[in-house]
Design an enzyme around this catalytic site. Structure first.
Site, short mmCIF file in Angstrom:
data_model
loop_
_atom_site.label_atom_id
_atom_site.label_comp_id
_atom_site.label_asym_id
_atom_site.label_seq_id
_atom_site.Cartn_x
_atom_site.Cartn_y
_atom_site.Cartn_z
CB THR A 127 -7.51 8.24 -6.56
OG1 THR A 127 -6.09 8.05 -6.01
CG2 THR A 127 -7.72 7.27 -7.38
CB CYS A 128 -11.85 11.51 -7.20
SG CYS A 128 -12.19 10.56 -5.72
#
Length: 160
Positions: free
Chosen positions: A47-48
């Site tokens: 997600t980062c």
């Protein structure tokens, strides 16, 4: 206890790489400036890397047009943060900050235990708007979510 709007940031140095590893104090990063600091649980994590940092890269100019600097923080070492920034084509001016031992993150009260994933203690996913070292807005994600710390949400909710 978690930092709250109205609180001053803790005076715990962070690291970055420019001409080598630099230790930089909070006053240098936030003093006399309006800054969005966003934190991710880990560089190169899904997600980062797919949503969180890319959103701030995409919206970087919009923040700068509002007079707001953008800083990215993770409990990683400065070499990892530099490599991640390069791999994500982070524009000059979007600083990639390392909180290698998690001391700044713990002082904010925004740490999480990611040892179940083999990652130890990390930063929770959050974003904050800081004016001259004082937190004005704090957006902390619920576990497993990505909404209130996104670049779009933070930009839409900056003070006028």
């Amino acid at each position: 206890m978690t930092i709250q709007p109205g609180d001053r940031l803790p005076e715990i140095p962070l690291q970055r790489i420019r001409e080598g590893v630099e230790t930089v104090d909070v006053h240098t990063l936030f003093g006399g400036k309006q800054v969005v600091l966003f934190a991710v649980p880990g560089a190169f994590t899904p997600t980062c890397s797919e949503r969180h940092l890319p959103g701030f890269v995409e919206k970087f100019d919009a923040f700068r047009q509002r007079g707001v600097e953008v800083l990215c923080l993770s409990v990683n070492d400065p070499f990892v943060m530099k490599a991640w920034g390069e791999s994500q084509h982070v524009p000059e001016g979007l600083q990639m900050l390392a909180d290698g031992n998690g001391e700044f993150t713990r002082a904010l009260g925004l740490e999480m235990d990611a040892s179940g994933y083999g990652m130890g203690t990390r930063a929770r996913r959050f974003a904050m708007f800081v004016d001259d070292g004082v937190v004005k807005q704090l957006h902390v994600e619920a576990p497993g979510e990505f909404r209130v710390s996104s670049a779009e949400y933070v930009l839409d909710n900056l003070p006028a």
